[in-house]
Design an enzyme around this catalytic site. Structure first.
Site, PDB file in Angstrom:
ATOM      1  N   LYS A  58      -6.183  20.744  13.834  1.00 36.92           N
ATOM      2  CA  LYS A  58      -6.879  21.462  12.760  1.00 36.92           C
ATOM      3  C   LYS A  58      -7.913  22.446  13.277  1.00 36.92           C
ATOM      4  CE  LYS A  58      -5.946  18.394   8.978  1.00 36.92           C
ATOM      5  NZ  LYS A  58      -6.391  17.400   8.058  1.00 36.92           N
TER       6      LYS A  58
ATOM      7  N   LYS B  32       5.623  17.459  10.645  1.00 32.44           N
ATOM      8  CA  LYS B  32       5.661  16.483   9.540  1.00 32.44           C
ATOM      9  C   LYS B  32       5.612  17.197   8.184  1.00 32.44           C
ATOM     10  CE  LYS B  32       0.816  15.605   8.892  1.00 32.44           C
ATOM     11  NZ  LYS B  32      -0.291  14.814   8.557  1.00 32.44           N
TER      12      LYS B  32
ATOM     13  N   LYS C 234       1.207  18.139   2.747  1.00 35.52           N
ATOM     14  CA  LYS C 234       0.705  18.636   1.457  1.00 35.52           C
ATOM     15  C   LYS C 234       0.182  20.046   1.592  1.00 35.52           C
ATOM     16  CE  LYS C 234      -1.732  14.617   0.754  1.00 35.52           C
ATOM     17  NZ  LYS C 234      -3.091  14.218   0.801  1.00 35.52           N
TER      18      LYS C 234
HETATM   19  P1  TYM Z   1      -3.184  11.833   3.562  1.00 38.90           P
HETATM   20  O1  TYM Z   1      -3.768  12.121   2.233  1.00 38.90           O
HETATM   21  O2  TYM Z   1      -2.900  12.978   4.473  1.00 38.90           O
HETATM   22  O3  TYM Z   1      -1.834  11.039   3.403  1.00 38.90           O
HETATM   23  C1  TYM Z   1      -1.724   9.839   2.632  1.00 38.90           C
HETATM   24  C2  TYM Z   1      -0.800   8.854   3.326  1.00 38.90           C
HETATM   25  O4  TYM Z   1       0.509   9.437   3.515  1.00 38.90           O
HETATM   26  C3  TYM Z   1       0.909   9.319   4.873  1.00 38.90           C
HETATM   27  N1  TYM Z   1       1.721  10.497   5.229  1.00 38.90           N
HETATM   28  C4  TYM Z   1       3.002  10.453   5.623  1.00 38.90           C
HETATM   29  N2  TYM Z   1       3.845   9.437   5.828  1.00 38.90           N
HETATM   30  C5  TYM Z   1       5.110   9.736   6.230  1.00 38.90           C
HETATM   31  N3  TYM Z   1       5.553  11.004   6.437  1.00 38.90           N
HETATM   32  C6  TYM Z   1       4.725  12.060   6.257  1.00 38.90           C
HETATM   33  N4  TYM Z   1       5.162  13.291   6.455  1.00 38.90           N
HETATM   34  C7  TYM Z   1       3.388  11.809   5.834  1.00 38.90           C
HETATM   35  N5  TYM Z   1       2.326  12.604   5.551  1.00 38.90           N
HETATM   36  C8  TYM Z   1       1.320  11.787   5.198  1.00 38.90           C
HETATM   37  C9  TYM Z   1      -0.399   9.276   5.652  1.00 38.90           C
HETATM   38  O5  TYM Z   1      -0.223   8.662   6.919  1.00 38.90           O
HETATM   39  C10 TYM Z   1      -1.285   8.470   4.732  1.00 38.90           C
HETATM   40  O6  TYM Z   1      -1.070   7.077   4.932  1.00 38.90           O
HETATM   41  N6  TYM Z   1      -7.059  10.239   6.304  1.00 38.90           N
HETATM   42  C11 TYM Z   1      -6.060   9.844   5.350  1.00 38.90           C
HETATM   43  C12 TYM Z   1      -6.636   9.234   4.080  1.00 38.90           C
HETATM   44  C13 TYM Z   1      -7.605   8.120   4.302  1.00 38.90           C
HETATM   45  C14 TYM Z   1      -7.298   6.775   4.613  1.00 38.90           C
HETATM   46  C15 TYM Z   1      -8.544   6.097   4.678  1.00 38.90           C
HETATM   47  C16 TYM Z   1      -6.101   6.090   4.836  1.00 38.90           C
HETATM   48  C17 TYM Z   1      -8.965   8.224   4.191  1.00 38.90           C
HETATM   49  N7  TYM Z   1      -9.517   7.000   4.410  1.00 38.90           N
HETATM   50  C18 TYM Z   1      -8.621   4.748   4.982  1.00 38.90           C
HETATM   51  C19 TYM Z   1      -6.191   4.725   5.143  1.00 38.90           C
HETATM   52  C20 TYM Z   1      -7.424   4.077   5.218  1.00 38.90           C
HETATM   53  C21 TYM Z   1      -5.245  11.063   4.938  1.00 38.90           C
HETATM   54  O7  TYM Z   1      -5.687  12.179   5.041  1.00 38.90           O
HETATM   55  O8  TYM Z   1      -4.064  10.756   4.335  1.00 38.90           O
END
Ligand code: TYM
Length: 326
Positions: A112, A194, A197
């Site tokens: 990033k 990957k 969003k």
């Molecule tokens: P975020 O919002 O990017 O994504 C949410 C969840 O989706 C999973 N994910 C994927 N899994 C499979 N294939 C993909 N292409 C893919 N893209 C995203 C992510 O691994 C995630 O589980 N930092 C985290 C949010 C967060 C969090 C936490 C998670 C904040 N605090 C505490 C667990 C525990 C995030 O940005 O996820």
């Protein structure tokens, strides 16, 4: 006492099928065996500029998506991160425990910050500490996430161990739960990246609220590898990714998926895949429409109260150990 789960997603962009297959699906499957907390992490979202109105709307929409996925609010706690101020407070404590080098090693930070030089936001740099705070506040045992969050989980474990060593046993050391299949769904337009969003190319992702026609179009446009066979094969990442999605949305064993497309071309496979995704998302999309905004607001309010009870106890314990009265 049941063990605890914590996980969350950012209310930015649109949730896609990768988020569902890599994370939400497992939250739903695991929720009853654990005391479960699912958070809408709006404070993570502001690490990059957001339109305030859009952020407010997306926060509610994400709660709707959690509910439509099958998170049961009578059993699991659903809440918004900023409603529990202890998340930001413990994150500060962790800023004082973590080291620059640890944060500089995070691959998500490296990606990033690429090309931004000294202009990279400090929020992006300390982002994993807010995530660690989310997890540690609830003395979480298990964190169901996709592959891209694994390194952040490792950092969380290191910080918890360091705090426990320096101030006495306080935090539970959390384990990641990364599903064996589906933890890294790739972009339909670039199978070495990957599904995301924030991808500028909306054709790269199937969003959970996409209508049938968009899904058909996106699958039709999805890139494929050279060769003809529809088979699981790591060396052909495009078809491997599409077949993995097919496997997960149909719940069929991998051999059965391959057998269905033996001797058939990519065109036939893509048509079947699009229809399978549409069928898979139908009940989810119907459920998403069934919740009223007021009902969701109430669920979030009561979720925040339950979450805060636990979070405030943990923070008090942390402050006590550090010599800070609360
Ligand atoms: P975020 O919002 O990017 O994504 C949410 C969840 O989706 C999973 N994910 C994927 N899994 C499979 N294939 C993909 N292409 C893919 N893209 C995203 C992510 O691994 C995630 O589980 N930092 C985290 C949010 C967060 C969090 C936490 C998670 C904040 N605090 C505490 C667990 C525990 C995030 O940005 O996820």
């Amino acid at each position: 006492m049941k063990k605890r789960i914590f996980s969350g997603a950012q209310p930015t962009g649109n949730l896609h099928i990768g988020n569902y297959l890599g994370a939400l699906k497992n939250w739903v499957a695991l929720q009853k065996d654990y005391e479960s907390f699912f958070c809408i992490v709006n404070l993570h979202a502001i690490t990059v500029p957001q339109n305030p109105e859009v952020l407010r709307r997306k926060t509610l929409e994400l709660a709707r998506i959690y509910l439509a996925s099958g998170i049961d609010p009578t059993h699991s706690v659903i809440f918004v991160q900023s409603d529990v101020p202890e998340h930001a407070e413990l994150a500060w404590v962790l800023c004082c425990i973590a080291r620059m080098g640890e944060l500089e090693r995070m691959t998500q930070f490296k990606d990033k910050s690429k090309g931004k030089g000294e202009n990279v936001g400090t929020g992006i740099f300390v982002y994993p500490l807010l995530m660690a705070s989310d997890i540690l506040l609830y003395k979480t045992h298990l964190v169901p996430v996709g592959q891209d969050q694994k390194q952040h989980l490792e950092l969380t474990r290191d910080l918890a161990e360091r705090f426990n060593r320096d101030y006495g046993e306080t935090f539970v050391i959390p384990e990641p739960y990364i599903p064996p299949v589906g933890s890294k769904i790739q972009s339909l337009q670039n199978p070495t990246k990957k599904m995301s969003k924030s991808d500028e190319d909306a054709n790269g992702a199937i969003f959970l609220l996409d209508d049938a026609d968009s899904i058909r179009k996106k699958i039709k446009k999805a890139v494929t590898d050279s060769g003809m066979e529809v088979k699981f094969d790591e060396s052909r990442p495009a078809i491997n990714n599409l077949l993995t999605i097919y496997r997960l949305v149909t719940n069929l064993p991998p051999e059965e998926c391959e057998a269905r497309f033996a001797g058939k071309g990519y065109g036939y496979f893509k048509t079947e895949l699009a229809e399978a995704i549409i069928e898979f998302l139908k009940p989810f999309q119907q459920r998403a429409k069934s919740f009223k905004d007021e009902e969701i607001v109430e669920i979030l309010k009561s979720g925040a109260e339950k979450a805060r009870e636990i979070a405030s106890q943990t923070l008090k314990e942390v402050y006590d150990k550090m010599g800070i009265n609360r």
